[in-house]
Design a protein around this motif. Structure first.
Motif, PDB file in Angstrom:
ATOM      1  N   ARG A   1      -0.754  11.367  -7.888  1.00 39.82           N
ATOM      2  CA  ARG A   1      -1.529  10.398  -8.659  1.00 39.82           C
ATOM      3  C   ARG A   1      -0.669   9.189  -8.987  1.00 39.82           C
ATOM      4  N   THR A   2       0.169   8.810  -8.026  1.00 43.80           N
ATOM      5  CA  THR A   2       1.005   7.647  -8.256  1.00 43.80           C
ATOM      6  C   THR A   2       0.107   6.439  -8.492  1.00 43.80           C
ATOM      7  N   GLU A   3       0.591   5.528  -9.310  1.00 47.88           N
ATOM      8  CA  GLU A   3      -0.258   4.406  -9.705  1.00 47.88           C
ATOM      9  C   GLU A   3      -0.444   3.396  -8.586  1.00 47.88           C
ATOM     10  N   VAL A   4      -1.699   3.040  -8.356  1.00 48.98           N
ATOM     11  CA  VAL A   4      -2.042   2.042  -7.353  1.00 48.98           C
ATOM     12  C   VAL A   4      -2.591   0.846  -8.102  1.00 48.98           C
ATOM     13  N   GLY A   5      -2.177  -0.338  -7.709  1.00 51.88           N
ATOM     14  CA  GLY A   5      -2.704  -1.498  -8.424  1.00 51.88           C
ATOM     15  C   GLY A   5      -2.910  -2.678  -7.514  1.00 51.88           C
TER      16      GLY A   5
ATOM     17  N   LEU B   1       8.132   2.274  11.052  1.00 53.16           N
ATOM     18  CA  LEU B   1       7.379   1.138  10.518  1.00 53.16           C
ATOM     19  C   LEU B   1       5.919   1.567  10.356  1.00 53.16           C
ATOM     20  N   ILE B   2       5.425   1.485   9.131  1.00 58.36           N
ATOM     21  CA  ILE B   2       4.041   1.881   8.878  1.00 58.36           C
ATOM     22  C   ILE B   2       3.224   0.609   8.651  1.00 58.36           C
ATOM     23  N   ALA B   3       2.389   0.276   9.630  1.00 51.56           N
ATOM     24  CA  ALA B   3       1.559  -0.926   9.538  1.00 51.56           C
ATOM     25  C   ALA B   3       0.255  -0.541   8.856  1.00 51.56           C
ATOM     26  N   ASN B   4       0.178  -0.814   7.559  1.00 51.02           N
ATOM     27  CA  ASN B   4      -0.974  -0.374   6.756  1.00 51.02           C
ATOM     28  C   ASN B   4      -2.074  -1.447   6.716  1.00 51.02           C
ATOM     29  N   LYS B   5      -3.201  -1.024   6.199  1.00 53.72           N
ATOM     30  CA  LYS B   5      -4.394  -1.876   6.020  1.00 53.72           C
ATOM     31  C   LYS B   5      -4.994  -2.311   7.351  1.00 53.72           C
ATOM     32  N   CYS B   6      -4.952  -1.438   8.352  1.00 50.27           N
ATOM     33  CA  CYS B   6      -5.510  -1.800   9.656  1.00 50.27           C
ATOM     34  C   CYS B   6      -7.026  -1.904   9.584  1.00 50.27           C
TER      35      CYS B   6
ATOM     36  N   GLY C   1       0.810  -1.220   0.000  1.00 46.25           N
ATOM     37  CA  GLY C   1       0.000   0.000   0.000  1.00 46.25           C
ATOM     38  C   GLY C   1       0.841   1.266   0.000  1.00 46.25           C
ATOM     39  N   LYS C   2       2.080   1.155  -0.418  1.00 48.33           N
ATOM     40  CA  LYS C   2       2.967   2.331  -0.470  1.00 48.33           C
ATOM     41  C   LYS C   2       2.373   3.416  -1.362  1.00 48.33           C
ATOM     42  N   SER C   3       1.959   3.008  -2.569  1.00 48.36           N
ATOM     43  CA  SER C   3       1.432   4.005  -3.507  1.00 48.36           C
ATOM     44  C   SER C   3       0.099   4.569  -3.030  1.00 48.36           C
ATOM     45  N   SER C   4      -0.729   3.720  -2.428  1.00 48.84           N
ATOM     46  CA  SER C   4      -2.011   4.210  -1.895  1.00 48.84           C
ATOM     47  C   SER C   4      -1.760   5.247  -0.805  1.00 48.84           C
ATOM     48  N   LEU C   5      -0.827   4.957   0.068  1.00 48.04           N
ATOM     49  CA  LEU C   5      -0.503   5.904   1.140  1.00 48.04           C
ATOM     50  C   LEU C   5       0.056   7.197   0.563  1.00 48.04           C
ATOM     51  N   HIS C   6       0.939   7.042  -0.411  1.00 52.03           N
ATOM     52  CA  HIS C   6       1.537   8.219  -1.045  1.00 52.03           C
ATOM     53  C   HIS C   6       0.451   9.107  -1.633  1.00 52.03           C
TER      54      HIS C   6
ATOM     55  N   LYS D   1      -7.001   3.157   3.187  1.00 56.04           N
ATOM     56  CA  LYS D   1      -8.375   3.069   2.712  1.00 56.04           C
ATOM     57  C   LYS D   1      -9.302   3.975   3.512  1.00 56.04           C
ATOM     58  N   THR D   2      -9.215   3.889   4.849  1.00 58.40           N
ATOM     59  CA  THR D   2     -10.129   4.687   5.679  1.00 58.40           C
ATOM     60  C   THR D   2      -9.491   5.995   6.153  1.00 58.40           C
ATOM     61  N   GLY D   3      -8.189   6.101   6.005  1.00 57.70           N
ATOM     62  CA  GLY D   3      -7.499   7.310   6.469  1.00 57.70           C
ATOM     63  C   GLY D   3      -7.083   7.251   7.926  1.00 57.70           C
ATOM     64  N   GLU D   4      -7.446   6.178   8.598  1.00 62.15           N
ATOM     65  CA  GLU D   4      -7.118   6.058  10.014  1.00 62.15           C
ATOM     66  C   GLU D   4      -5.608   6.178  10.253  1.00 62.15           C
ATOM     67  N   GLY D   5      -5.259   6.955  11.271  1.00 61.13           N
ATOM     68  CA  GLY D   5      -3.854   7.068  11.678  1.00 61.13           C
ATOM     69  C   GLY D   5      -3.008   7.999  10.827  1.00 61.13           C
TER      70      GLY D   5
END
Ligand SMILES: Nc1nc2c(ncn2[C@@H]2O[C@H](COP(=O)(O)OP(=O)(O)O)[C@@H](O)[C@H]2O)c(=O)[nH]1
Ligand SMILES: [Mg+2]
Length: 339
Positions: free
Chosen positions: A105-109, A215-220, A93-98, A248-252
């Protein structure tokens, strides 16, 4: 590490460690090559310097030979208060976070290896900006050969993982080892956060790069057990400061700016001209421990050269207090530079 290097070489090496701009780094490398004593004991280092000169030259000019004409440059010029690289396994989720954090508009896939180029973007926090650089993934199978050069100007790493993916237990050590092979060491210690001073070995290797890592723990959002990242670190024997988030939710996510600000000990200084009010639009940013002279250098090289004294308005000085160039600045200070 060779002994018997000259003071002139040591000076060149010190300048290289300080240099952040690719061009400046290249100049410093050339100076290192020029000044290094040419004997058996330094052969290895000479070769290392030469290969870095070659690599950096290619990065700056694009590849000379090969099919594609002047390929894209992978060097991202550092901007803002600090540059942070997003490193992690595929699909974390690096690109999603970015995209959420910087509006890029970095590509997310939904499939791995969507990101092929470094993508810069700015994260705003109050009146400062942190530059976040989205990068392709690092895995046991593959790491882009240019990634190491791209990470050189960074001030820190955001190590992004999918906290729900059981594979992250293996992925983290693999990524750390891959980078360590290239002399990039992910560090637990940040200047402004509590933590023990780490042992550092090979201190005098000019090409080793220590990067404080978060450390970024994503997708919580997928599993709201907030203790997960602690268990993971315990398991791996690591103590990176960690942040649990969801792209996804913006949490944190709102915690990242303030955390980076504290961790990097950013100090904002506003300049003013005599008789005018302070320019509060955009601060100059330095770090705790930096001086009026460091601020002057950011304003202009010639101003730094001709600096005589400063007047300062701030928390721990009286209004308009006159100070010398070596005075330590504090966050929020207003500084009037006198030549
Ligand atoms: N549920 C959930 N999915 C996410 C989150 N962040 C990213 N994803 C998804 O994970 C996949 C990989 O995301 P991407 O940002 O391309 O990962 P990268 O390879 O690390 O850059 C995409 O399908 C995203 O939509 C998150 O916080 N929660
Ligand atoms: Mg990506």
């Amino acid at each position: 590490m060779p002994t018997n290097v000259t003071a002139e070489y040591k000076k060149a090496e010190a300048a290289f460690r300080q240099a952040r701009e690719p061009r400046e780094r290249l100049d410093c490398l050339r100076e290192m090559l020029r000044t290094i004593p040419k004997h058996k004991g330094t052969e290895h280092l000479q070769a290392d310097i030469k290969s870095r000169i070659k690599q950096l030259t290619e990065e700056l000019t694009g590849p000379k030979k090969g099919g594609r004409r002047g390929g894209p440059s992978h060097v991202v010029r550092a901007e803002g208060a600090a540059q942070l690289c997003l490193v992690g396994p595929p699909n974390a989720g690096k690109s999603s976070l970015h995209a959420c954090l910087t509006g890029s508009r970095t590509e997310v896939g939904p499939y791995p290896y969507t990101t092929h180029q470094p993508v810069p973007g700015m994260l705003e926090y109050e009146d400062v900006h942190f530059q976040l650089v989205d990068l392709p993934p690092v895995s046991g199978e593959f790491m882009e050969p240019w990634l190491v050069a791209t990470m050189q100007p960074a001030d820190g790493v955001l190590l992004v993982i999918d906290i729900n993916d059981p594979e992250c237990v293996e992925q983290i050590p693999v990524i750390m080892a891959r980078l360590a092979e290239k002399k990039i060491i992910l560090r637990e210690r940040w200047p402004g956060l509590p933590g023990e001073k780490e042992e550092s070995t090979g201190e005098d290797d000019p090409f080793r790069l220590d990067l404080p890592t978060l450390l970024i723990a994503n997708k919580c959002d997928l599993d709201p057990d907030s203790g997960e990242v602690d268990i993971l670190e315990e398991l791996l024997g690591l103590q990176f400061p960690a942040l649990t988030v969801s792209a996804k939710t913006g949490e944190g996510l709102q915690e990242l700016g303030p955390l980076l600000f504290r961790a990097l000990e950013i100090v904002r200084v506003y300049t003013k001209s005599p008789g005018k009010s302070a320019d509060t639009d955009k601060p100059f940013t330095v770090r705790r421990g930096d001086t009026v002279m460091d601020v002057a250098r950011l304003v202009h090289r010639e101003i730094a050269r001709d600096l005589k004294f400063a007047r300062i308005w701030g928390k721990s000085v009286y209004n308009g207090q006159q100070t010398g160039p070596e005075h330590l600045v504090e966050d929020g200070d207003v500084v009037e530079l006198h030549l």
